[in-house]
Design a protein around this motif. Structure first.
Motif, PDB file in Angstrom:
ATOM      1  N   VAL A 169     -30.717 -10.265  54.345  1.00 52.80           N
ATOM      2  CA  VAL A 169     -30.394 -11.254  53.318  1.00 52.80           C
ATOM      3  C   VAL A 169     -29.092 -11.938  53.733  1.00 52.80           C
ATOM      4  CG1 VAL A 169     -29.826 -11.631  50.889  1.00 52.80           C
ATOM      5  CG2 VAL A 169     -31.585  -9.954  51.512  1.00 52.80           C
ATOM      6  N   ILE A 170     -29.192 -13.240  53.995  1.00 50.11           N
ATOM      7  CA  ILE A 170     -28.044 -14.032  54.436  1.00 50.11           C
ATOM      8  C   ILE A 170     -27.560 -14.859  53.243  1.00 50.11           C
ATOM      9  CG2 ILE A 170     -27.203 -15.733  56.094  1.00 50.11           C
ATOM     10  CD1 ILE A 170     -29.713 -14.950  57.812  1.00 50.11           C
ATOM     11  N   ILE A 171     -26.318 -14.638  52.863  1.00 49.06           N
ATOM     12  CA  ILE A 171     -25.755 -15.242  51.654  1.00 49.06           C
ATOM     13  C   ILE A 171     -24.942 -16.503  51.968  1.00 49.06           C
ATOM     14  CG2 ILE A 171     -24.272 -14.842  49.627  1.00 49.06           C
ATOM     15  CD1 ILE A 171     -26.592 -12.902  49.670  1.00 49.06           C
ATOM     16  N   LEU A 184     -30.072 -12.454  62.851  1.00 51.09           N
ATOM     17  CA  LEU A 184     -31.267 -13.239  62.561  1.00 51.09           C
ATOM     18  C   LEU A 184     -32.251 -13.170  63.726  1.00 51.09           C
ATOM     19  CD1 LEU A 184     -32.519 -15.031  60.423  1.00 51.09           C
ATOM     20  CD2 LEU A 184     -31.123 -16.920  61.266  1.00 51.09           C
ATOM     21  N   ALA A 185     -31.767 -13.305  64.946  1.00 51.69           N
ATOM     22  CA  ALA A 185     -32.639 -13.218  66.126  1.00 51.69           C
ATOM     23  C   ALA A 185     -33.280 -11.837  66.238  1.00 51.69           C
ATOM     24  CB  ALA A 185     -31.837 -13.543  67.391  1.00 51.69           C
ATOM     25  N   ALA A 186     -32.498 -10.785  65.996  1.00 50.64           N
ATOM     26  CA  ALA A 186     -33.041  -9.422  66.075  1.00 50.64           C
ATOM     27  C   ALA A 186     -34.111  -9.195  65.012  1.00 50.64           C
ATOM     28  CB  ALA A 186     -31.915  -8.397  65.934  1.00 50.64           C
ATOM     29  N   TRP A 187     -33.875  -9.686  63.798  1.00 50.62           N
ATOM     30  CA  TRP A 187     -34.862  -9.511  62.716  1.00 50.62           C
ATOM     31  C   TRP A 187     -36.142 -10.281  63.027  1.00 50.62           C
ATOM     32  CZ3 TRP A 187     -31.176  -6.435  61.770  1.00 50.62           C
ATOM     33  CH2 TRP A 187     -31.283  -5.499  60.741  1.00 50.62           C
ATOM     34  N   ARG A 188     -35.979 -11.496  63.546  1.00 52.26           N
ATOM     35  CA  ARG A 188     -37.157 -12.284  63.906  1.00 52.26           C
ATOM     36  C   ARG A 188     -37.928 -11.620  65.035  1.00 52.26           C
ATOM     37  NH1 ARG A 188     -33.869 -17.986  63.496  1.00 52.26           N
ATOM     38  NH2 ARG A 188     -34.298 -18.392  61.268  1.00 52.26           N
ATOM     39  N   ASP A 189     -37.222 -11.122  66.048  1.00 49.34           N
ATOM     40  CA  ASP A 189     -37.884 -10.438  67.175  1.00 49.34           C
ATOM     41  C   ASP A 189     -38.664  -9.214  66.707  1.00 49.34           C
ATOM     42  OD1 ASP A 189     -36.853 -12.295  68.945  1.00 49.34           O
ATOM     43  OD2 ASP A 189     -35.282 -10.964  69.727  1.00 49.34           O
ATOM     44  N   ALA A 193     -39.937  -8.876  63.763  1.00 51.07           N
ATOM     45  CA  ALA A 193     -40.844  -9.313  62.675  1.00 51.07           C
ATOM     46  C   ALA A 193     -40.522  -8.611  61.358  1.00 51.07           C
ATOM     47  CB  ALA A 193     -42.308  -9.104  63.078  1.00 51.07           C
ATOM     48  N   MET A 194     -39.230  -8.449  61.098  1.00 47.25           N
ATOM     49  CA  MET A 194     -38.763  -7.864  59.842  1.00 47.25           C
ATOM     50  C   MET A 194     -38.445  -8.989  58.867  1.00 47.25           C
ATOM     51  SD  MET A 194     -36.628  -4.771  61.704  1.00 47.25           S
ATOM     52  CE  MET A 194     -35.523  -4.380  60.411  1.00 47.25           C
ATOM     53  N   PRO A 195     -38.517  -8.725  57.552  1.00 49.53           N
ATOM     54  CA  PRO A 195     -38.330  -9.797  56.573  1.00 49.53           C
ATOM     55  C   PRO A 195     -36.909 -10.358  56.532  1.00 49.53           C
ATOM     56  CG  PRO A 195     -38.697  -7.685  55.466  1.00 49.53           C
ATOM     57  CD  PRO A 195     -38.861  -7.438  56.924  1.00 49.53           C
ATOM     58  N   VAL A 196     -36.844 -11.686  56.403  1.00 49.47           N
ATOM     59  CA  VAL A 196     -35.583 -12.420  56.339  1.00 49.47           C
ATOM     60  C   VAL A 196     -35.596 -13.273  55.077  1.00 49.47           C
ATOM     61  CG1 VAL A 196     -34.168 -14.203  57.430  1.00 49.47           C
ATOM     62  CG2 VAL A 196     -35.366 -12.517  58.855  1.00 49.47           C
ATOM     63  N   PHE A 197     -34.474 -13.257  54.355  1.00 48.05           N
ATOM     64  CA  PHE A 197     -34.317 -14.065  53.151  1.00 48.05           C
ATOM     65  C   PHE A 197     -33.012 -14.848  53.252  1.00 48.05           C
ATOM     66  CE2 PHE A 197     -36.996 -10.537  52.100  1.00 48.05           C
ATOM     67  CZ  PHE A 197     -37.993 -11.085  51.307  1.00 48.05           C
ATOM     68  N   ILE A 200     -34.490  -1.211  51.741  1.00 47.09           N
ATOM     69  CA  ILE A 200     -33.209  -1.306  52.441  1.00 47.09           C
ATOM     70  C   ILE A 200     -32.937  -2.781  52.688  1.00 47.09           C
ATOM     71  CG2 ILE A 200     -31.873  -0.643  54.481  1.00 47.09           C
ATOM     72  CD1 ILE A 200     -33.938   1.637  54.889  1.00 47.09           C
ATOM     73  N   ILE A 201     -31.702  -3.200  52.402  1.00 46.68           N
ATOM     74  CA  ILE A 201     -31.310  -4.593  52.598  1.00 46.68           C
ATOM     75  C   ILE A 201     -30.060  -4.632  53.477  1.00 46.68           C
ATOM     76  CG2 ILE A 201     -30.616  -6.739  51.481  1.00 46.68           C
ATOM     77  CD1 ILE A 201     -31.727  -5.583  48.866  1.00 46.68           C
ATOM     78  N   VAL A 202     -30.098  -5.451  54.509  1.00 49.80           N
ATOM     79  CA  VAL A 202     -28.917  -5.754  55.309  1.00 49.80           C
ATOM     80  C   VAL A 202     -28.363  -7.071  54.778  1.00 49.80           C
ATOM     81  CG1 VAL A 202     -28.078  -6.390  57.600  1.00 49.80           C
ATOM     82  CG2 VAL A 202     -29.731  -4.521  57.336  1.00 49.80           C
ATOM     83  N   VAL A 203     -27.088  -7.067  54.395  1.00 51.12           N
ATOM     84  CA  VAL A 203     -26.459  -8.246  53.808  1.00 51.12           C
ATOM     85  C   VAL A 203     -25.377  -8.769  54.749  1.00 51.12           C
ATOM     86  CG1 VAL A 203     -25.101  -9.106  51.851  1.00 51.12           C
ATOM     87  CG2 VAL A 203     -26.934  -7.456  51.460  1.00 51.12           C
ATOM     88  N   CYS A 204     -25.327 -10.105  54.854  1.00 52.39           N
ATOM     89  CA  CYS A 204     -24.266 -10.783  55.592  1.00 52.39           C
ATOM     90  C   CYS A 204     -24.062 -12.154  54.959  1.00 52.39           C
ATOM     91  CB  CYS A 204     -24.609 -10.907  57.072  1.00 52.39           C
ATOM     92  SG  CYS A 204     -26.085 -11.881  57.422  1.00 52.39           S
TER      93      CYS A 204
END
Length: 188
Positions: free
Chosen positions: A11-13, A40-45, A47-51, A110-114
Motif C-alpha cells: 500500500v503506497i500512501i 513496487l517492482a518487486a511486488w509486480r515481479d 504478482a503480489m497485490p498493489v494498492f 499482511i500489508i506493507v506500507v510506504c
C-alpha cells in the motif's frame, strides 16, 4: 524476515507530486522515491497485490486538490493499468474508502506500507490498519517526514519527526523494517 505470503499487499500512501510543494519545507529520506519504486517492482515481479492511495484534498488551496499540478502520482509510484487506486480525503487510507474491503477481497492479512508523510497519513493508516487486525510492515526508508514546529515554537527536524513516528508505531501497530528486507522476503 521470512518469506512473505503471496497475498501480502503493498500500500503506497500519497506518493504524489504535491509533496514536492515548497510549503512542506525540508524533508528526510531523499532516496525514498527510489525505495518505493524498488518495492513496487518487486511486488509486480512476484504478482503480489498493489494498492495506490491518492489524496484527493477537499481543503481550499491544497497542492493535493484534484485537477491541480500536484495531484498526479510521482513517476516512481505511478500505477499500471489494472492496479487499484483508492482516493481519500482524510489522513487514514481506511476512512471513507473501500481499502479495507479491497484488501480482504484480495486475501491480504499482511500489508506493507510506504509513502508520505510518515507522521501524518502513513502513521494514521498504519494505526488504523493495525486496529483492523492487519499485520503491518512499515518500510522506514520508503517514507519520509518534513520539519514540524511544535506548540512551543520549537522546530523539529524531519529526521527526528520521522524517527519518533517510527518508534511510536513499532511494536504496537507495525513492524518497522526496510526495503532490502522486504524485497528479499517478497522474492523468497
Amino acid at each position: 524476515m521470512t518469506a512473505l505470503h503471496p497475498r501480502t499487499a503493498l500500500v503506497i500512501i500519497d506518493a504524489q507530486l504535491a509533496i514536492d510543494d515548497p510549503k512542506w519545507g525540508p524533508r528526510n529520506n531523499p532516496d525514498a522515491e527510489q525505495k518505493i519504486a524498488a518495492l513496487l517492482a518487486a511486488w509486480r515481479d512476484a504478482a503480489m497485490p498493489v494498492f495506490h492511495v491518492r489524496h484527493d484534498s477537499v481543503e481550499p488551496g491544497s497542492p493535493y486538490t484534484p485537477g491541480t499540478k500536484g495531484h498526479p502520482f510521482k513517476t516512481e509510484a505511478a500505477p499500471l493499468d489494472g492496479e487499484p487506486v483508492i482516493g481519500k480525503s482524510a489522513n487514514s487510507a481506511f476512512v471513507g474508502t473501500p481499502l479495507e474491503a479491497m484488501l480482504r477481497q484480495a486475501g491480504a492479512t499482511i500489508i506493507v506500507v510506504c509513502g508520505v508523510l510518515t507522521h501524518n497519513s502513513v502513521e494514521a493508516t498504519v494505526r488504523h490498519g493495525g486496529n483492523l487486525g492487519f499485520r503491518i510492515l512499515l518500510a522506514a526508508d520508503a517514507c519520509w517526514s518534513v520539519d514540524v514546529t511544535d506548540l512551543t515554537g520549537r522546530r523539529w527536524p524531519a529526521e527526528d519527526v520521522h524517527q519518533l513516528s517510527l518508534a511510536v508505531m513499532n511494536g504496537e501497530y507495525a513492524e518497522v523494517t526496510d526495503t532490502r528486507a522486504l524485497i528479499a522476503a517478497a522474492r523468497a
